[in-house]
Design a protein around this motif. Structure first.
Motif, PDB file in Angstrom:
ATOM      1  N   ILE A 193       0.836  -1.203   0.000  1.00  0.00           N
ATOM      2  CA  ILE A 193       0.000   0.000   0.000  1.00  0.00           C
ATOM      3  C   ILE A 193       0.868   1.248   0.000  1.00  0.00           C
ATOM      4  CG2 ILE A 193      -1.704   1.320   1.313  1.00  0.00           C
ATOM      5  CD1 ILE A 193      -2.869  -1.395   2.222  1.00  0.00           C
ATOM      6  N   CYS A 194       1.948   1.245   0.787  1.00  0.00           N
ATOM      7  CA  CYS A 194       2.872   2.389   0.789  1.00  0.00           C
ATOM      8  C   CYS A 194       3.502   2.587  -0.590  1.00  0.00           C
ATOM      9  CB  CYS A 194       3.954   2.197   1.843  1.00  0.00           C
ATOM     10  SG  CYS A 194       3.402   2.499   3.521  1.00  0.00           S
ATOM     11  N   THR A 195       3.840   1.498  -1.258  1.00  0.00           N
ATOM     12  CA  THR A 195       4.380   1.593  -2.609  1.00  0.00           C
ATOM     13  C   THR A 195       3.379   2.242  -3.550  1.00  0.00           C
ATOM     14  OG1 THR A 195       5.726  -0.373  -2.233  1.00  0.00           O
ATOM     15  CG2 THR A 195       5.353   0.272  -4.526  1.00  0.00           C
ATOM     16  N   MET A 196       2.119   1.840  -3.437  1.00  0.00           N
ATOM     17  CA  MET A 196       1.085   2.443  -4.281  1.00  0.00           C
ATOM     18  C   MET A 196       0.920   3.933  -3.965  1.00  0.00           C
ATOM     19  SD  MET A 196       0.164   0.185  -6.370  1.00  0.00           S
ATOM     20  CE  MET A 196      -1.219   1.046  -7.067  1.00  0.00           C
ATOM     21  N   ILE A 197       0.983   4.301  -2.694  1.00  0.00           N
ATOM     22  CA  ILE A 197       0.867   5.711  -2.317  1.00  0.00           C
ATOM     23  C   ILE A 197       2.045   6.506  -2.861  1.00  0.00           C
ATOM     24  CG2 ILE A 197       0.952   7.293  -0.337  1.00  0.00           C
ATOM     25  CD1 ILE A 197      -0.738   5.220   1.190  1.00  0.00           C
ATOM     26  N   ILE A 198       3.238   5.957  -2.776  1.00  0.00           N
ATOM     27  CA  ILE A 198       4.419   6.654  -3.291  1.00  0.00           C
ATOM     28  C   ILE A 198       4.325   6.819  -4.805  1.00  0.00           C
ATOM     29  CG2 ILE A 198       6.911   6.403  -3.674  1.00  0.00           C
ATOM     30  CD1 ILE A 198       6.998   5.167  -0.824  1.00  0.00           C
ATOM     31  N   LEU A 199       3.890   5.760  -5.493  1.00  0.00           N
ATOM     32  CA  LEU A 199       3.727   5.876  -6.950  1.00  0.00           C
ATOM     33  C   LEU A 199       2.653   6.895  -7.303  1.00  0.00           C
ATOM     34  CD1 LEU A 199       4.011   2.143  -8.064  1.00  0.00           C
ATOM     35  CD2 LEU A 199       5.653   3.991  -8.469  1.00  0.00           C
ATOM     36  N   TRP A 200       1.550   6.871  -6.586  1.00  0.00           N
ATOM     37  CA  TRP A 200       0.485   7.846  -6.857  1.00  0.00           C
ATOM     38  C   TRP A 200       0.969   9.254  -6.540  1.00  0.00           C
ATOM     39  CZ3 TRP A 200      -3.640   8.488  -9.564  1.00  0.00           C
ATOM     40  CH2 TRP A 200      -4.475   9.549  -9.296  1.00  0.00           C
ATOM     41  N   GLY A 201       1.741   9.409  -5.470  1.00  0.00           N
ATOM     42  CA  GLY A 201       2.266  10.718  -5.104  1.00  0.00           C
ATOM     43  C   GLY A 201       3.242  11.264  -6.129  1.00  0.00           C
ATOM     44  N   SER A 202       3.871  10.382  -6.879  1.00  0.00           N
ATOM     45  CA  SER A 202       4.789  10.838  -7.919  1.00  0.00           C
ATOM     46  C   SER A 202       4.052  11.508  -9.071  1.00  0.00           C
ATOM     47  CB  SER A 202       5.597   9.658  -8.454  1.00  0.00           C
ATOM     48  OG  SER A 202       6.364   9.101  -7.420  1.00  0.00           O
ATOM     49  N   PHE A 203       2.801  11.140  -9.275  1.00  0.00           N
ATOM     50  CA  PHE A 203       2.028  11.701 -10.375  1.00  0.00           C
ATOM     51  C   PHE A 203       1.010  12.742  -9.937  1.00  0.00           C
ATOM     52  CE2 PHE A 203       3.309   7.466 -11.858  1.00  0.00           C
ATOM     53  CZ  PHE A 203       4.055   7.853 -12.955  1.00  0.00           C
ATOM     54  N   SER A 204       0.798  12.873  -8.638  1.00  0.00           N
ATOM     55  CA  SER A 204      -0.140  13.886  -8.147  1.00  0.00           C
ATOM     56  C   SER A 204       0.631  14.906  -7.315  1.00  0.00           C
ATOM     57  CB  SER A 204      -1.240  13.217  -7.313  1.00  0.00           C
ATOM     58  OG  SER A 204      -0.692  12.681  -6.133  1.00  0.00           O
ATOM     59  N   ASN A 205      -0.076  15.731  -6.626  1.00  0.00           N
ATOM     60  CA  ASN A 205       0.581  16.823  -5.924  1.00  0.00           C
ATOM     61  C   ASN A 205       0.653  16.633  -4.415  1.00  0.00           C
ATOM     62  OD1 ASN A 205       1.050  18.283  -8.256  1.00  0.00           O
ATOM     63  ND2 ASN A 205      -0.998  19.163  -8.235  1.00  0.00           N
ATOM     64  N   ILE A 206       0.719  15.403  -3.926  1.00  0.00           N
ATOM     65  CA  ILE A 206       0.786  15.237  -2.474  1.00  0.00           C
ATOM     66  C   ILE A 206       2.151  15.619  -1.929  1.00  0.00           C
ATOM     67  CG2 ILE A 206      -0.977  13.442  -2.451  1.00  0.00           C
ATOM     68  CD1 ILE A 206       1.212  11.393  -1.890  1.00  0.00           C
ATOM     69  N   TRP A 207       3.153  15.753  -2.767  1.00  0.00           N
ATOM     70  CA  TRP A 207       4.492  16.104  -2.286  1.00  0.00           C
ATOM     71  C   TRP A 207       4.687  17.612  -2.183  1.00  0.00           C
ATOM     72  CZ3 TRP A 207       5.076  11.768  -0.388  1.00  0.00           C
ATOM     73  CH2 TRP A 207       4.924  10.587  -1.097  1.00  0.00           C
ATOM     74  N   ILE A 208       3.669  18.395  -2.529  1.00  0.00           N
ATOM     75  CA  ILE A 208       3.780  19.852  -2.431  1.00  0.00           C
ATOM     76  C   ILE A 208       3.721  20.303  -0.979  1.00  0.00           C
ATOM     77  CG2 ILE A 208       2.584  22.011  -2.970  1.00  0.00           C
ATOM     78  CD1 ILE A 208       1.907  20.824  -5.669  1.00  0.00           C
ATOM     79  N   VAL A 209       2.917  19.629  -0.161  1.00  0.00           N
ATOM     80  CA  VAL A 209       2.792  20.010   1.246  1.00  0.00           C
ATOM     81  C   VAL A 209       4.083  19.651   1.979  1.00  0.00           C
ATOM     82  CG1 VAL A 209       0.288  19.717   1.222  1.00  0.00           C
ATOM     83  CG2 VAL A 209       1.726  17.805   1.885  1.00  0.00           C
ATOM     84  N   PRO A 210       4.321  20.226   3.142  1.00  0.00           N
ATOM     85  CA  PRO A 210       5.534  19.856   3.902  1.00  0.00           C
ATOM     86  C   PRO A 210       5.591  18.347   4.163  1.00  0.00           C
ATOM     87  CG  PRO A 210       4.497  21.776   4.861  1.00  0.00           C
ATOM     88  CD  PRO A 210       3.565  21.275   3.800  1.00  0.00           C
ATOM     89  N   TRP A 211       6.791  17.805   4.209  1.00  0.00           N
ATOM     90  CA  TRP A 211       6.980  16.359   4.265  1.00  0.00           C
ATOM     91  C   TRP A 211       6.362  15.740   5.500  1.00  0.00           C
ATOM     92  CZ3 TRP A 211       9.679  14.208   8.279  1.00  0.00           C
ATOM     93  CH2 TRP A 211      10.463  15.057   9.029  1.00  0.00           C
TER      94      TRP A 211
END
Length: 88
Positions: free
Chosen positions: A33-51
């Motif tokens: 599930i974490c792998t899927m979240i990381i892959l999805w985060g690579s294509f969406s904007n969840i990495w814009i917020v503070p880590w």
């Protein structure tokens, strides 16, 4: 995308003669599930917020993994493991 690799892992361990304990199944499910979240985060904007605000996704993965692993264990794995010990 999550259940197929999970089943492959369980089948591989079963063929090796090692049955995965529930805790290890849960850890593998959380990892997938974490792998899927990381892959999805690579294509969406969840990495814009503070880590540090992204730790909620790890909590989500742990809870969802526990629920899904428990459901699969209760509905499928106990039956399959019982049949394997009978020799069927």
């Amino acid at each position: 995308m999550i259940l197929l690799p999970f089943q492959w892992l369980k089948d591989k361990k079963s063929k090796d003669g090692d049955a995965l304990p529930f805790f290890h199944k849960w850890l593998w499910m959380v990892g997938l599930i974490c792998t899927m979240i990381i892959l999805w985060g690579s294509f969406s904007n969840i990495w814009i917020v503070p880590w540090w605000e992204n730790f909620i996704y790890l909590f989500f993965a742990a809870v969802f993994g526990l629920v899904l692993t428990t459901f699969l264990y209760v509905t499928v794995d106990r039956y399959v493991e019982k049949m394997e010990t009978r020799g069927a």
